[in-house]
Structure formats: structure tokens, C-alpha cells
Design a protein around this motif. Structure first.
Motif, PDB file in Angstrom:
ATOM      1  N   LEU A 262      -1.736  12.427  -7.089  1.00 49.19           N
ATOM      2  CA  LEU A 262      -1.927  10.978  -6.970  1.00 49.19           C
ATOM      3  C   LEU A 262      -0.963  10.381  -5.954  1.00 49.19           C
ATOM      4  N   LYS A 263       0.298  10.787  -6.022  1.00 47.75           N
ATOM      5  CA  LYS A 263       1.298  10.270  -5.087  1.00 47.75           C
ATOM      6  C   LYS A 263       0.969  10.665  -3.650  1.00 47.75           C
ATOM      7  N   ALA A 264       0.410  11.870  -3.479  1.00 42.17           N
ATOM      8  CA  ALA A 264       0.026  12.335  -2.141  1.00 42.17           C
ATOM      9  C   ALA A 264      -1.101  11.461  -1.590  1.00 42.17           C
ATOM     10  N   ARG A 265      -2.065  11.116  -2.449  1.00 40.14           N
ATOM     11  CA  ARG A 265      -3.185  10.273  -1.996  1.00 40.14           C
ATOM     12  C   ARG A 265      -2.721   8.853  -1.708  1.00 40.14           C
ATOM     13  N   ILE A 266      -1.805   8.350  -2.542  1.00 36.72           N
ATOM     14  CA  ILE A 266      -1.262   7.007  -2.309  1.00 36.72           C
ATOM     15  C   ILE A 266      -0.469   6.980  -1.004  1.00 36.72           C
ATOM     16  N   THR A 267       0.296   8.060  -0.770  1.00 38.09           N
ATOM     17  CA  THR A 267       1.085   8.163   0.467  1.00 38.09           C
ATOM     18  C   THR A 267       0.172   8.149   1.694  1.00 38.09           C
ATOM     19  N   LYS A 268      -0.952   8.880   1.603  1.00 36.10           N
ATOM     20  CA  LYS A 268      -1.897   8.930   2.724  1.00 36.10           C
ATOM     21  C   LYS A 268      -2.480   7.544   3.002  1.00 36.10           C
ATOM     22  N   ILE A 269      -2.795   6.818   1.936  1.00 36.04           N
ATOM     23  CA  ILE A 269      -3.347   5.471   2.109  1.00 36.04           C
ATOM     24  C   ILE A 269      -2.287   4.541   2.691  1.00 36.04           C
TER      25      ILE A 269
END
Length: 299
Positions: A262-269
Motif C-alpha cells: 500500500l505504501k509503495a502504491r501511495i508513494t507512486k501516486i
């Protein structure tokens, strides 16, 4: 005399081998011919001729005193709309349905939300015309009604992510992030998590195309976040987004693997948001420079 044009048309609907038929062969109708035959047969049936009368009876029952009868009538109307969405385009049907949004019965209001929600899913071009009626019920005192609104809203956003009404839907949903009912808050979180932060499942012929598709979807998510934030800033309700993100992160905090994903996807966004902000800033600076140069030439 005989209508030769009709005769020729119906004769043409038969698939007949021009070289002739064997003893075991028989002519068969084309798809269009079969359709015409079915329509012609059904149109003559008494039940079809009674449709308007039956519809009028259902609409009449919608205003009866007994709650159970009104609930059954709205469900019957839902079945009709599922079979023929254009039924809801009739003005008398619209008027009857609109009135049920403020019905004294929770079950009737829920069924009405379900009816209009399904109509929007079948006919997305009418979403802007009807969604406001559905969105108003997200404040309904009935828990089941609010849940139905969230479920329908989630389906619209998932099935029609590029629809102009998606921002309005997300704003309606995020307004319930602090709902007094835990199950509603949980549904809102799952909805936003699925729309903005769900892991992408993409089928592509190459790694390059897969990356392009991922970037395309990420950019769409970022644009939605921008639009929602912009609208909330005008209402001074930007804290709803903060509460949303905190709750989503907290939800997966007990599972290290899920939390990391989840943190990786939030970081990408977030990275995409920064890139978009920089691009907007560069474009604004470029426009300002061009304007200054144009003014200088005039002088």
C-alpha cells in the motif's frame, strides 16, 4: 394485389442454397428473419398489448398506504427497468420514482436507490441527470439505504472510471468518512482503497505496454485526487482526505506485506502528483514568459 416488395423481403430471409436442396436439407431463417418472426409473434400476444395497463397498475400501487405493497411495486418496476431501461425515460414513471426517494419506509427508499442506480449502470449517459437523487440518500437515516448508495456509487466509479460524474460521486462518498456507523466508514475506506490504491492487474503483450497502461491509470487516479482536493478546499473540508489516508494506512498496518504494498502504491501516486505539479508550474512559467515577450515586442 400482392405486395411484391414485402414478399421479396421475407423470401430473402430464408437461407436457401442457390444450387438446390438435398432431401435431408431444409431452409433456415437468417438472424434478422428470426428476430422479425419473434417480434411479429410476440407483438400479437395479449400480454404485450396490456403492458401500459400493467405499468399503470404498478405505478398506482407505489402510492398505496401499505408499505409492503409499495416495496413490492418498486421491486417489480426494477425488474421492468432491468429488461427495458428506456421505461425510466417515461415522465410518469420518473415522477413516481422520484416521490419514493422520500418514502416513509426505509425498505422502499433502499429499493428506489437500487432501481435508479441500476438504471445509471445500464445507461451511463444519464448518470448526471439522476445521480443527484441517489447522492442525497447518502445522508439517509436508514443504514441500509446509505450502504446501497455506497455500493451503487462504487460500481459506477469502477465500471465508468472516466465518466465526468466520478468526482461528484467521490465527494459524496468522502463526506461519510466520519459516519457514526463503523460499517459505513469501512465501506467508504474500501471503496476509495479500491478506486485509488488497489493493486493494478493489467494484461499486456509487453513490459513496455504494461508500464504505459500502469502510468495511464495512475495519472487518472491522480487527476481524480486533484479534482476532489480542489472541491474540498473550496468547502474547507480538506481534512477529510487526511482522515481518509490515515484510516486506509491504519487498516493495513497489522499486515506488514499489505502495508508495504500500500505504501509503495501511495508513494507512486505521490511521485506522480509532484511530477504533475512541476509540469503545471513549468507551463505557467512558460506562458508568463511568452506573454512578457509578446508585450515587449508591442512596445
Amino acid at each position: 394485389g400482392e405486395d411484391t416488395s414485402n414478399h421479396a423481403y421475407y423470401e430473402a430471409q430464408w437461407d436457401i442454397d442457390p444450387k438446390g436442396l438435398s432431401k435431408d436439407q431444409a431452409p433456415s431463417l437468417t438472424i434478422d428473419g428470426t428476430y422479425q418472426l419473434i417480434v411479429h409473434s410476440v407483438a400479437k400476444r395479449p400480454l404485450l398489448k396490456s403492458f401500459d395497463m400493467l405499468l399503470s397498475c404498478i405505478l398506482h400501487v407505489l402510492s398505496e398506504a401499505k408499505t409492503n405493497n409499495r416495496a413490492k411495486a418498486i421491486k417489480a418496476l426494477t425488474s421492468i427497468v432491468e429488461a427495458d431501461p428506456s421505461t425510466l425515460g417515461c415522465s410518469r414513471v420518473q415522477a413516481a420514482v422520484r416521490a419514493r426517494f422520500w418514502d416513509t419506509s426505509i425498505s422502499v427508499r433502499e429499493a428506489t436507490v437500487d432501481l435508479v442506480g441500476k438504471y445509471i449502470l445500464y445507461r451511463p449517459e444519464f448518470a448526471e441527470q439522476y445521480y443527484d437523487m441517489v447522492a442525497e440518500r447518502i445522508l439517509d437515516v436508514g443504514l441500509s439505504v446509505r450502504k446501497r448508495v455506497i455500493t451503487i456509487s462504487n460500481k459506477i466509479c469502477t465500471q465508468q472510471p472516466n465518466h465526468p460524474i466520478v468526482t461528484k460521486i467521490l465527494l459524496a462518498l468522502i463526506s461519510r468518512i466520519n459516519d457514526e456507523e463503523p460499517s459505513i466508514r469501512d465501506m467508504v475506506l474500501k471503496t476509495f482503497k479500491g478506486i485509488w490504491f488497489e493493486k493494478l492487474t493489467i494484461s499486456a503483450s509487453s513490459a513496455v505496454k504494461m508500464r504505459e497502461e500502469e502510468d495511464k491509470i495512475t495519472l487518472l487516479r491522480v487527476q481524480q485526487i486533484f479534482e476532489v482536493l480542489s472541491a474540498l478546499l473550496e468547502k474547507n473540508c480538506q481534512n477529510w482526505v487526511v482522515d481518509l489516508l490515515k484510516s486506509i494506512i491504519k487498516q493495513d498496518s497489522q499486515n506488514e506485506a499489505k502495508s508495504a504494498e500500500l505504501k509503495a502504491r501511495i508513494t507512486k501516486i505521490c511521485d506522480c502528483i509532484v511530477e504533475q505539479l512541476l509540469r503545471i508550474e513549468e507551463e505557467a512559467a512558460s506562458t508568463k514568459t511568452e506573454s512578457a515577450d509578446a508585450n515587449a515586442k508591442k512596445k
